[in-house]
Design an enzyme around this catalytic site. Structure first.
Site, PDB file in Angstrom:
ATOM      1  N   THR A   1       0.887  -1.214   0.035  1.00 49.75           N
ATOM      2  CA  THR A   1       0.027  -0.139  -0.109  1.00 49.75           C
ATOM      3  C   THR A   1       0.834   1.295  -0.054  1.00 49.75           C
ATOM      4  O   THR A   1       0.438   2.420  -0.400  1.00 49.75           O
ATOM      5  CB  THR A   1      -0.786   0.115   1.255  1.00 49.75           C
ATOM      6  OG1 THR A   1      -0.103   0.017   2.639  1.00 49.75           O
ATOM      7  CG2 THR A   1      -1.633  -1.112   0.992  1.00 49.75           C
TER       8      THR A   1
ATOM      9  N   CYS B   1       1.496   2.830   9.637  1.00 52.12           N
ATOM     10  CA  CYS B   1       0.685   2.523  10.655  1.00 52.12           C
ATOM     11  C   CYS B   1       1.084   2.645  11.809  1.00 52.12           C
ATOM     12  O   CYS B   1       2.403   1.982  12.080  1.00 52.12           O
ATOM     13  CB  CYS B   1      -0.439   1.532  10.440  1.00 52.12           C
ATOM     14  SG  CYS B   1      -1.179   1.486   8.773  1.00 52.12           S
TER      15      CYS B   1
ATOM     16  N   CYS C   1      -3.337   0.218  14.506  1.00 49.14           N
ATOM     17  CA  CYS C   1      -3.997   0.734  13.449  1.00 49.14           C
ATOM     18  C   CYS C   1      -5.399  -0.520  13.296  1.00 49.14           C
ATOM     19  O   CYS C   1      -5.242  -1.630  13.091  1.00 49.14           O
ATOM     20  CB  CYS C   1      -3.370   0.591  12.174  1.00 49.14           C
ATOM     21  SG  CYS C   1      -4.391   1.234  10.623  1.00 49.14           S
TER      22      CYS C   1
ATOM     23  N   ARG D   1      -6.731  -4.120   8.419  1.00 47.47           N
ATOM     24  CA  ARG D   1      -6.708  -5.612   8.191  1.00 47.47           C
ATOM     25  C   ARG D   1      -5.117  -5.571   8.413  1.00 47.47           C
ATOM     26  O   ARG D   1      -4.342  -4.911   7.634  1.00 47.47           O
ATOM     27  CB  ARG D   1      -7.150  -5.817   7.016  1.00 47.47           C
ATOM     28  CG  ARG D   1      -6.938  -7.740   6.972  1.00 47.47           C
ATOM     29  CD  ARG D   1      -7.609  -8.021   5.561  1.00 47.47           C
ATOM     30  NE  ARG D   1      -6.989  -7.739   4.222  1.00 47.47           N
ATOM     31  CZ  ARG D   1      -7.283  -7.835   2.940  1.00 47.47           C
ATOM     32  NH1 ARG D   1      -8.530  -8.585   2.755  1.00 47.47           N
ATOM     33  NH2 ARG D   1      -6.730  -7.302   2.248  1.00 47.47           N
TER      34      ARG D   1
ATOM     35  N   ARG E   1       4.112   6.921   3.277  1.00 43.84           N
ATOM     36  CA  ARG E   1       3.215   8.166   3.768  1.00 43.84           C
ATOM     37  C   ARG E   1       2.409   7.606   5.001  1.00 43.84           C
ATOM     38  O   ARG E   1       2.380   6.522   5.073  1.00 43.84           O
ATOM     39  CB  ARG E   1       2.401   8.634   2.692  1.00 43.84           C
ATOM     40  CG  ARG E   1       1.199   7.774   2.137  1.00 43.84           C
ATOM     41  CD  ARG E   1       0.510   8.611   1.164  1.00 43.84           C
ATOM     42  NE  ARG E   1      -0.713   7.871   0.822  1.00 43.84           N
ATOM     43  CZ  ARG E   1      -0.720   6.684  -0.100  1.00 43.84           C
ATOM     44  NH1 ARG E   1       0.481   6.421  -0.600  1.00 43.84           N
ATOM     45  NH2 ARG E   1      -1.790   6.049  -0.365  1.00 43.84           N
TER      46      ARG E   1
ATOM     47  N   CYS F   1      -0.434   6.666   7.370  1.00 39.34           N
ATOM     48  CA  CYS F   1      -1.773   6.337   7.385  1.00 39.34           C
ATOM     49  C   CYS F   1      -2.864   7.245   7.781  1.00 39.34           C
ATOM     50  O   CYS F   1      -2.760   8.027   8.699  1.00 39.34           O
ATOM     51  CB  CYS F   1      -2.074   5.016   8.139  1.00 39.34           C
ATOM     52  SG  CYS F   1      -3.694   4.510   8.405  1.00 39.34           S
TER      53      CYS F   1
ATOM     54  N   CYS G   1      -5.325   5.531  11.113  1.00 37.17           N
ATOM     55  CA  CYS G   1      -4.729   5.652  12.427  1.00 37.17           C
ATOM     56  C   CYS G   1      -3.891   6.871  12.990  1.00 37.17           C
ATOM     57  O   CYS G   1      -3.590   6.926  14.288  1.00 37.17           O
ATOM     58  CB  CYS G   1      -4.077   4.196  12.604  1.00 37.17           C
ATOM     59  SG  CYS G   1      -2.497   4.243  11.713  1.00 37.17           S
TER      60      CYS G   1
END
Length: 503
Positions: free
Chosen positions: A28, A32, A36, A39, A61, A63, A66
């Protein structure tokens, strides 16, 4: 922690580890906090980083769900005393913004190039990247927590320009400043002050901290109550003040006023240290509870904290003035010192002075202080050494070196040096075996004085918090009032360290 231990933490969404590391997900491109709610990614897609700056440097970058930048800070920077930890304390205090990387390196005793190599190897990012992440964190906090104009936030966060601020926010969060602001929950405060909610790991024994501070508050400099504490501080651009209060839900609220917005981030970092907000209370409580003689105390007072210092120089003077006298007597002496030598500043009732400078105490302290001449000479001499730069005392000192330097001062013994180290460095593993209140509290819990230091070693690396519990365990002592001669009791939470108790 191993990879498997960290992965288990993110699988269970364990909030205890928020701020201690971040989880970057290759599929992604985001990172996080451990808790968080998204999933849990597959292990093959996960990389753990010790800091958000390291994740930024690797191209990830933050999240949007969260908000890892909103987590409490890592307790590692107090538990550890190495160069990386000392550097992180100074970066949070805004040293790079004020002095640049050369200034940071000089304070730590390294060349800028070697310091960059050390931090990159240890934390995955150099000092500039770590400072940039700190600025992004401050900017996000102000965007969502205040109504300040974005241009003011840019400079309050330490950015050199609004363009740099806009570019960094977009790069770190994948959002424009206005999109970040859309999450705003705070409100503007009157009189040019700034209201923020500070993240903290629970449980948080705020009442114990406020009680400690109330017993020692200096009129004109500090005001303390059951649920709040306020004081004036001296910052880089001029005097400021803050108030910390808690609400029924346990949230920690900060109201700050500064001379220049550039001081705001440093003030927030200082408040976090004063209230020990980055501690890991669940780990501390679990470790101390292993001893059955402490388990009941820990259950009764979960999340105990060790108060930090508003200013390292002030802390040394307060500790030296308080030696061998009661808390009340020390407060009287320090109030007289502040009244006579403290600078007057505009502010609400009760907050109209800042604590005297070391130069003022060195020049005129002997005219104000009362007591044994040798003790006065020691206090004035320590202030002079600090004012002239002959003695260095900062939040980023090496603990061993700081203790050695303090012990070299006339009138400073092991208790004072260790007490200052506990309060100034936030060292979580300081024990004061000769402290009268520590020994009294230990006896109250059925722990004999003989072998006390050996027994305390089992609580490492949390002996400062053990000391705090023992202070709180001191039995209430009856005190006769002068008028009615009736019995009242002293609150155990306010019991004093040994060198502040008449013996």
């Amino acid at each position: 922690m191993t990879f498997d231990e960290r992965y288990a933490a993110i699988q269970s969404r364990d909030g205890r580890f928020d701020g201690q590391f971040v989880t970057a997900v290759r599929s992604t491109g985001i990172y996080c906090r451990p808790s968080c709610p998204a999933r849990t990614p597959k292990p093959a897609n996960v990389t753990f980083y010790p800091t958000s700056a390291a994740a930024h440097e690797a191209g990830y970058r933050a999240c949007k769900r969260c908000l890892p930048e909103a987590a409490p800070g890592s307790p590692d920077w107090d538990v550890r005393g190495d160069v990386a930890a000392r550097a992180m304390r100074l970066i949070a205090d805004g040293v790079i913004e004020r002095e640049g990387v050369p200034g940071l390196a000089r304070r730590l005793g390294y060349s800028p190039r070697h310091l960059t190599r050390l931090l990159t190897a240890e934390l995955g990012a150099g000092p500039l990247a770590l400072s940039r992440a700190q600025r992004a964190h401050t900017a996000r906090m102000l965007l969502v927590g205040t109504a300040m104009p974005a241009s003011d936030i840019a400079f309050a966060s330490g950015f050199a320009s609004v363009r740099q601020f806009n570019d960094t926010i977009r790069e770190v969060f994948g959002l424009t400043p206005l999109e970040v602001r859309a999450r705003r929950t705070g409100s503007s405060a009157p009189g040019g002050t700034i209201d923020l909610v500070l993240p903290v790991r629970g449980p948080f024994d705020a009442g114990g901290l406020f009680a400690w501070m109330s017993a020692r508050a200096l009129p004109g400099v500090e005001v303390a109550g059951e649920t709040s504490f306020a004081r004036t501080v001296r910052l880089a651009a001029g005097p400021g003040r803050f108030e910390v209060r808690t609400d029924a839900g346990g949230s920690v609220h900060l109201r700050a006023t500064v001379t220049a917005l550039s001081d705001l981030a440093a003030l927030v970092a200082r408040v976090r240290r004063i209230f020990d907000l980055d501690a890991d209370p669940l780990a501390i409580d679990a470790a101390l509870s292993r001893d059955p003689r402490l388990a009941q105390r820990v259950r009764a007072i979960p999340g105990i904290r060790v108060p930090g210092a508003a200013d390292p120089h002030e802390m040394l003077i307060r500790a030296m003035v308080g030696q061998q006298i009661s808390v009340a007597a020390a407060r009287t002496a320090l109030t007289a010192l502040a009244d006579a030598l403290g600078e007057e500043v505009p502010g609400p009732p009760g907050l109209t002075r800042v604590f005297p400078t070391m130069a003022a105490i060195a020049d005129h302290g002997a005219e104000v202080l009362r007591g044994p001449a040798a003790r006065i000479r020691s206090i004035v001499g320590a202030a002079g050494a600090l004012a002239e730069g002959e003695l260095t005392l900062t939040i980023a000192d090496d603990g061993v070196d700081q203790r050695r330097a303090l012990l070299a001062l006339p009138g400073v013994g092991p208790w004072t040096a260790d007490y200052v180290r506990m309060r100034v460095l936030g060292d979580p593993d300081v024990f004061l075996p000769t402290d009268v209140a520590v020994r009294s509290g230990a006896l109250a819990l059925g722990i004999p004085a003989d072998g006390l230091e050996v027994w305390a070693a089992t609580a490492a690396p949390w002996r400062s918090y053990l000391s705090a519990h023992l202070w709180r365990a001191v039995p209430a002592r009856p005190i006769r009032t002068a008028a009615a001669r009736t019995r009242t009791t002293r609150t155990p939470a306010l019991s004093a360290p040994a060198e502040e108790v008449l013996t």
